[in-house]
Design a protein around this motif. Structure first.
Motif, mmCIF file in Angstrom:
data_model
loop_
_atom_site.group_PDB
_atom_site.id
_atom_site.type_symbol
_atom_site.label_atom_id
_atom_site.label_comp_id
_atom_site.label_asym_id
_atom_site.label_seq_id
_atom_site.Cartn_x
_atom_site.Cartn_y
_atom_site.Cartn_z
ATOM 1 N N ALA A 16 0.849 -1.340 0.112
ATOM 2 C CA ALA A 16 -0.030 -0.099 -0.089
ATOM 3 C C ALA A 16 0.931 1.319 0.022
ATOM 4 O O ALA A 16 0.685 2.178 -0.910
ATOM 5 C CB ALA A 16 -0.749 -0.146 1.107
ATOM 6 N N ILE A 17 2.049 1.372 0.974
ATOM 7 C CA ILE A 17 2.801 2.403 0.850
ATOM 8 C C ILE A 17 3.525 2.438 -0.449
ATOM 9 O O ILE A 17 3.515 3.589 -0.964
ATOM 10 C CB ILE A 17 3.854 2.371 2.032
ATOM 11 N N TYR A 18 4.048 1.636 -1.081
ATOM 12 C CA TYR A 18 4.587 1.488 -2.497
ATOM 13 C C TYR A 18 3.800 2.008 -3.596
ATOM 14 O O TYR A 18 4.114 2.883 -4.188
ATOM 15 C CB TYR A 18 5.293 0.317 -2.733
ATOM 16 N N ARG A 19 2.435 1.499 -3.757
ATOM 17 C CA ARG A 19 1.585 2.017 -4.425
ATOM 18 C C ARG A 19 1.354 3.310 -4.260
ATOM 19 O O ARG A 19 1.192 4.052 -5.202
ATOM 20 C CB ARG A 19 0.120 1.252 -4.568
ATOM 21 N N TYR A 33 -7.055 1.375 -3.146
ATOM 22 C CA TYR A 33 -6.396 0.696 -4.467
ATOM 23 C C TYR A 33 -7.164 -0.624 -4.676
ATOM 24 O O TYR A 33 -7.476 -0.891 -5.876
ATOM 25 C CB TYR A 33 -5.022 0.620 -4.269
ATOM 26 N N ALA A 34 -7.493 -1.503 -3.695
ATOM 27 C CA ALA A 34 -8.242 -2.706 -3.783
ATOM 28 C C ALA A 34 -9.469 -2.206 -4.272
ATOM 29 O O ALA A 34 -9.925 -3.071 -5.072
ATOM 30 C CB ALA A 34 -8.341 -3.409 -2.491
ATOM 31 N N SER A 105 1.097 -2.043 -8.923
ATOM 32 C CA SER A 105 1.071 -3.538 -8.286
ATOM 33 C C SER A 105 2.070 -4.345 -9.194
ATOM 34 O O SER A 105 2.703 -5.184 -8.416
ATOM 35 C CB SER A 105 -0.578 -3.965 -8.616
ATOM 36 N N ALA A 106 2.123 -4.193 -10.389
ATOM 37 C CA ALA A 106 2.970 -5.306 -11.078
ATOM 38 C C ALA A 106 4.438 -5.057 -10.672
ATOM 39 O O ALA A 106 5.029 -6.023 -10.411
ATOM 40 C CB ALA A 106 2.807 -5.124 -12.650
ATOM 41 N N GLU A 107 4.947 -3.814 -10.594
ATOM 42 C CA GLU A 107 6.323 -3.404 -10.080
ATOM 43 C C GLU A 107 6.475 -4.120 -8.999
ATOM 44 O O GLU A 107 7.621 -4.411 -8.576
ATOM 45 C CB GLU A 107 6.335 -1.836 -10.243
ATOM 46 N N TRP A 108 5.537 -4.006 -7.856
ATOM 47 C CA TRP A 108 5.713 -4.326 -6.865
ATOM 48 C C TRP A 108 5.882 -5.989 -6.673
ATOM 49 O O TRP A 108 6.839 -6.330 -5.970
ATOM 50 C CB TRP A 108 4.637 -4.104 -5.875
#
Length: 146
Positions: A16-19, A33-34, A105-108
């Motif tokens: 969540a922090i990353y996104r 985001y979800a 999300s894909a990057e994560w």
């Protein structure tokens, strides 16, 4: 909380922090985001269906959807056959941010799984998938017994 659950929770919160750092929409926060992904995956679902998919209670769904509606990300329309239930639809604003959310999300996942062999990821995904199905079964039975 068991160590396993704590680790999963930590990974989820980190995502969540990353996104949030990768998506330009400053008015979206961790839990939103979800909702972006779920609403766009199947527009027109009811709030109850979203609650089931996201494994959150109805009041959490209502609170988040109120926020998203206020910020212009969704529209809620009553179902024709039941005016008490609402269909949740994405707006152009939500559809515009969707590619960023998906990309983040894909990057994560790429970063998170770096250095882990594909066969290990396949086994891990299989086990988690079975545990998720089991968790949903348990909750469904619990709700049926109320």
């Amino acid at each position: 909380m068991s160590k396993f659950m704590k680790m999963l929770n930590n990974i989820s919160r980190s995502q969540a922090i990353y996104r949030h750092s990768r998506v330009s929409a400053d008015d979206l926060q961790g839990g939103h985001y979800a909702f972006v992904l779920a609403v766009c995956r199947q527009p027109g679902r009811s709030q109850e269906e979203l609650a089931r998919e996201l494994c959150v209670n109805k009041s959490t769904v209502a609170r988040n959807l109120n926020y998203l509606e206020e910020k212009g990300y969704i529209l809620r329309q009553p179902f024709k056959n039941d005016k008490r239930q609402f269909s949740v639809l994405p707006t152009e604003k939500m559809l515009a941010v969707l590619p960023e959310v998906r990309a983040a999300s894909a990057e994560w996942m790429t970063l998170l799984s770096e250095g882990i062999e594909q066969d290990e990821l396949d086994i891990f995904n299989s086990v988690l998938s079975r545990m998720q199905a089991r968790a949903r079964e348990i909750i469904k039975r619990q709700e049926e017994n109320k």
